[in-house]
Design a protein around this motif. Structure first.
Motif, PDB file in Angstrom:
ATOM      1  N   ALA A   5     -11.938  -2.810   1.817  1.00 24.18           N
ATOM      2  CA  ALA A   5     -11.615  -3.323   0.861  1.00 24.18           C
ATOM      3  C   ALA A   5     -10.346  -2.721   0.119  1.00 24.18           C
ATOM      4  CB  ALA A   5     -12.981  -3.292  -0.407  1.00 24.18           C
ATOM      5  N   ARG A   6      -9.511  -3.562  -0.504  1.00 22.93           N
ATOM      6  CA  ARG A   6      -8.504  -3.038  -1.295  1.00 22.93           C
ATOM      7  C   ARG A   6      -8.231  -3.582  -2.503  1.00 22.93           C
ATOM      8  NH1 ARG A   6      -3.336  -1.185   1.210  1.00 22.93           N
ATOM      9  NH2 ARG A   6      -1.672  -1.697  -0.198  1.00 22.93           N
ATOM     10  N   LYS A   7      -7.817  -2.694  -3.739  1.00 20.01           N
ATOM     11  CA  LYS A   7      -7.587  -3.201  -5.083  1.00 20.01           C
ATOM     12  C   LYS A   7      -6.699  -2.400  -5.420  1.00 20.01           C
ATOM     13  CE  LYS A   7     -10.219  -3.326  -9.095  1.00 20.01           C
ATOM     14  NZ  LYS A   7     -11.624  -3.175  -9.893  1.00 20.01           N
ATOM     15  N   THR A   8      -5.554  -3.173  -5.924  1.00 21.21           N
ATOM     16  CA  THR A   8      -4.448  -2.620  -6.600  1.00 21.21           C
ATOM     17  C   THR A   8      -4.698  -2.724  -8.328  1.00 21.21           C
ATOM     18  OG1 THR A   8      -3.053  -3.169  -5.221  1.00 21.21           O
ATOM     19  CG2 THR A   8      -1.912  -2.786  -7.098  1.00 21.21           C
ATOM     20  N   ILE A   9      -4.433  -1.650  -8.902  1.00 21.13           N
ATOM     21  CA  ILE A   9      -4.677  -1.365 -10.593  1.00 21.13           C
ATOM     22  C   ILE A   9      -3.389  -1.055 -10.913  1.00 21.13           C
ATOM     23  CG2 ILE A   9      -6.075  -0.167 -12.256  1.00 21.13           C
ATOM     24  CD1 ILE A   9      -8.012   0.571  -9.964  1.00 21.13           C
ATOM     25  N   ARG A  10      -2.766  -2.040 -11.862  1.00 22.36           N
ATOM     26  CA  ARG A  10      -1.332  -1.832 -12.552  1.00 22.36           C
ATOM     27  C   ARG A  10      -1.948  -1.223 -14.103  1.00 22.36           C
ATOM     28  NH1 ARG A  10       2.801  -4.774 -10.285  1.00 22.36           N
ATOM     29  NH2 ARG A  10       2.076  -6.283  -8.781  1.00 22.36           N
ATOM     30  N   CYS A  11      -1.278  -0.201 -14.390  1.00 27.64           N
ATOM     31  CA  CYS A  11      -1.267   0.322 -15.621  1.00 27.64           C
ATOM     32  C   CYS A  11      -0.949  -0.443 -16.680  1.00 27.64           C
ATOM     33  CB  CYS A  11      -0.845   1.788 -15.751  1.00 27.64           C
ATOM     34  SG  CYS A  11      -1.107   2.674 -17.460  1.00 27.64           S
ATOM     35  N   THR A  12      -1.879  -0.847 -17.770  1.00 28.06           N
ATOM     36  CA  THR A  12      -1.516  -1.678 -19.018  1.00 28.06           C
ATOM     37  C   THR A  12      -2.050  -1.085 -20.016  1.00 28.06           C
ATOM     38  OG1 THR A  12      -3.726  -2.997 -18.650  1.00 28.06           O
ATOM     39  CG2 THR A  12      -2.121  -3.812 -17.329  1.00 28.06           C
ATOM     40  N   LEU A  52      -6.296   1.291  -4.270  1.00 25.95           N
ATOM     41  CA  LEU A  52      -7.593   1.871  -3.695  1.00 25.95           C
ATOM     42  C   LEU A  52      -7.772   1.067  -2.458  1.00 25.95           C
ATOM     43  CD1 LEU A  52      -9.689   2.150  -6.930  1.00 25.95           C
ATOM     44  CD2 LEU A  52      -8.370   4.147  -6.045  1.00 25.95           C
ATOM     45  N   THR A  53      -7.916   1.813  -1.101  1.00 24.11           N
ATOM     46  CA  THR A  53      -8.569   1.332   0.021  1.00 24.11           C
ATOM     47  C   THR A  53      -9.619   2.024   0.437  1.00 24.11           C
ATOM     48  OG1 THR A  53      -6.161   0.740   0.271  1.00 24.11           O
ATOM     49  CG2 THR A  53      -7.741   0.556   2.348  1.00 24.11           C
ATOM     50  N   GLY A  54     -10.714   1.503   0.959  1.00 20.31           N
ATOM     51  CA  GLY A  54     -11.899   2.048   1.309  1.00 20.31           C
ATOM     52  C   GLY A  54     -12.902   1.125   1.244  1.00 20.31           C
ATOM     53  N   SER A  55     -14.267   1.626   1.271  1.00 22.42           N
ATOM     54  CA  SER A  55     -15.305   0.997   1.289  1.00 22.42           C
ATOM     55  C   SER A  55     -15.692  -0.177   0.114  1.00 22.42           C
ATOM     56  CB  SER A  55     -16.572   1.741   1.375  1.00 22.42           C
ATOM     57  OG  SER A  55     -16.846   2.444  -0.248  1.00 22.42           O
ATOM     58  N   GLU A  56     -16.192  -1.177   0.161  1.00 22.99           N
ATOM     59  CA  GLU A  56     -16.461  -2.047  -0.850  1.00 22.99           C
ATOM     60  C   GLU A  56     -16.994  -1.372  -2.305  1.00 22.99           C
ATOM     61  OE1 GLU A  56     -15.867  -5.358  -1.485  1.00 22.99           O
ATOM     62  OE2 GLU A  56     -15.082  -5.859   0.552  1.00 22.99           O
ATOM     63  N   ASN A  57     -17.874  -0.521  -2.077  1.00 24.96           N
ATOM     64  CA  ASN A  57     -18.613   0.279  -2.929  1.00 24.96           C
ATOM     65  C   ASN A  57     -17.606   1.374  -3.712  1.00 24.96           C
ATOM     66  OD1 ASN A  57     -20.911   1.247  -4.722  1.00 24.96           O
ATOM     67  ND2 ASN A  57     -20.947   3.045  -3.458  1.00 24.96           N
ATOM     68  N   HIS A  61     -15.772   0.712  -7.827  1.00 20.59           N
ATOM     69  CA  HIS A  61     -15.942   1.527  -9.064  1.00 20.59           C
ATOM     70  C   HIS A  61     -14.268   1.839  -9.957  1.00 20.59           C
ATOM     71  CE1 HIS A  61     -19.603   2.292  -7.399  1.00 20.59           C
ATOM     72  NE2 HIS A  61     -19.968   2.667  -8.586  1.00 20.59           N
ATOM     73  N   GLY A  62     -13.309   1.183  -9.346  1.00 19.88           N
ATOM     74  CA  GLY A  62     -12.059   1.124  -9.799  1.00 19.88           C
ATOM     75  C   GLY A  62     -11.590   2.672  -9.661  1.00 19.88           C
ATOM     76  N   LEU A  63     -10.836   3.095 -10.792  1.00 16.06           N
ATOM     77  CA  LEU A  63     -10.388   4.367 -10.960  1.00 16.06           C
ATOM     78  C   LEU A  63     -11.321   5.451 -11.000  1.00 16.06           C
ATOM     79  CD1 LEU A  63      -7.044   3.992 -13.387  1.00 16.06           C
ATOM     80  CD2 LEU A  63      -7.161   3.892 -10.849  1.00 16.06           C
ATOM     81  N   ALA A  74     -10.632  12.148  -1.549  1.00 14.15           N
ATOM     82  CA  ALA A  74     -10.765  10.398  -1.743  1.00 14.15           C
ATOM     83  C   ALA A  74      -9.227   9.942  -1.335  1.00 14.15           C
ATOM     84  CB  ALA A  74     -10.752  10.133  -3.240  1.00 14.15           C
ATOM     85  N   ALA A  75      -8.085  10.795  -1.790  1.00 13.72           N
ATOM     86  CA  ALA A  75      -6.722  10.177  -1.490  1.00 13.72           C
ATOM     87  C   ALA A  75      -6.516   9.985   0.082  1.00 13.72           C
ATOM     88  CB  ALA A  75      -5.676  11.301  -2.071  1.00 13.72           C
ATOM     89  N   LYS A  76      -7.107  11.059   0.849  1.00 16.16           N
ATOM     90  CA  LYS A  76      -6.667  11.305   2.098  1.00 16.16           C
ATOM     91  C   LYS A  76      -7.643  10.075   2.892  1.00 16.16           C
ATOM     92  CE  LYS A  76      -5.666  15.997   1.947  1.00 16.16           C
ATOM     93  NZ  LYS A  76      -6.238  17.417   2.134  1.00 16.16           N
ATOM     94  N   SER A  77      -8.793   9.922   2.299  1.00 16.55           N
ATOM     95  CA  SER A  77      -9.811   9.049   3.287  1.00 16.55           C
ATOM     96  C   SER A  77      -9.901   7.696   2.873  1.00 16.55           C
ATOM     97  CB  SER A  77     -11.302   9.800   3.238  1.00 16.55           C
ATOM     98  OG  SER A  77     -11.754   9.663   1.909  1.00 16.55           O
ATOM     99  N   ALA A  78      -9.593   7.341   1.633  1.00 10.06           N
ATOM    100  CA  ALA A  78      -9.551   6.305   0.965  1.00 10.06           C
ATOM    101  C   ALA A  78      -8.257   5.473   0.979  1.00 10.06           C
ATOM    102  CB  ALA A  78     -10.406   6.301  -0.063  1.00 10.06           C
ATOM    103  N   ALA A  79      -7.171   6.255   1.094  1.00  9.66           N
ATOM    104  CA  ALA A  79      -5.687   5.889   0.935  1.00  9.66           C
ATOM    105  C   ALA A  79      -5.561   5.483  -0.400  1.00  9.66           C
ATOM    106  CB  ALA A  79      -5.434   4.608   2.181  1.00  9.66           C
ATOM    107  N   ILE A  80      -5.545   6.315  -1.500  1.00  9.45           N
ATOM    108  CA  ILE A  80      -5.204   5.973  -2.595  1.00  9.45           C
ATOM    109  C   ILE A  80      -3.388   5.850  -2.693  1.00  9.45           C
ATOM    110  CG2 ILE A  80      -4.901   6.768  -4.944  1.00  9.45           C
ATOM    111  CD1 ILE A  80      -7.799   7.596  -4.481  1.00  9.45           C
TER     112      ILE A  80
END
Length: 87
Positions: A5-12, A52-57, A61-63, A74-80
């Motif tokens: 799964a992959r989710k991009t979070i822009r700071c707002t 964030l890239t990694g498992s759906e779970n 959870h986002g940030l 997490a940065a190494k294994s989930a490709a943040i």
């Protein structure tokens, strides 16, 4: 191979408190953001985008998924990824 799964979070304005909390939990990330800002490479938190890239779970959870104790791992294994946008 399992699809990641992959989710991009822009700071707002609405999630800036979550980005600040991440910076506090992960000193290296906070230092990077402050350094980019001080160097004039970004205008502030509104220029930060985190993917964030990694498992759906994990991604669901986002940030909040990035905890103090697992931030570097997490940065190494989930490709943040952190993308700085200027302007």
């Amino acid at each position: 191979m399992t699809e990641q799964a992959r989710k991009t979070i822009r700071c707002t304005q609405d999630n800036a408190h979550e980005v600040r909390a991440l910076m506090a939990r992960w000193p290296e990330f906070g230092g990077l953001v402050r350094s980019l800002h001080k160097g004039g490479l970004i205008d502030g938190l509104r220029s930060v985008q985190i993917t964030l890239t990694g498992s759906e779970n994990f991604v669901a959870h986002g940030l909040a998924a990035v905890k103090a104790e697992n931030a570097p791992q997490a940065a190494k294994s989930a490709a943040i990824e952190c993308e700085a946008r200027h302007g």
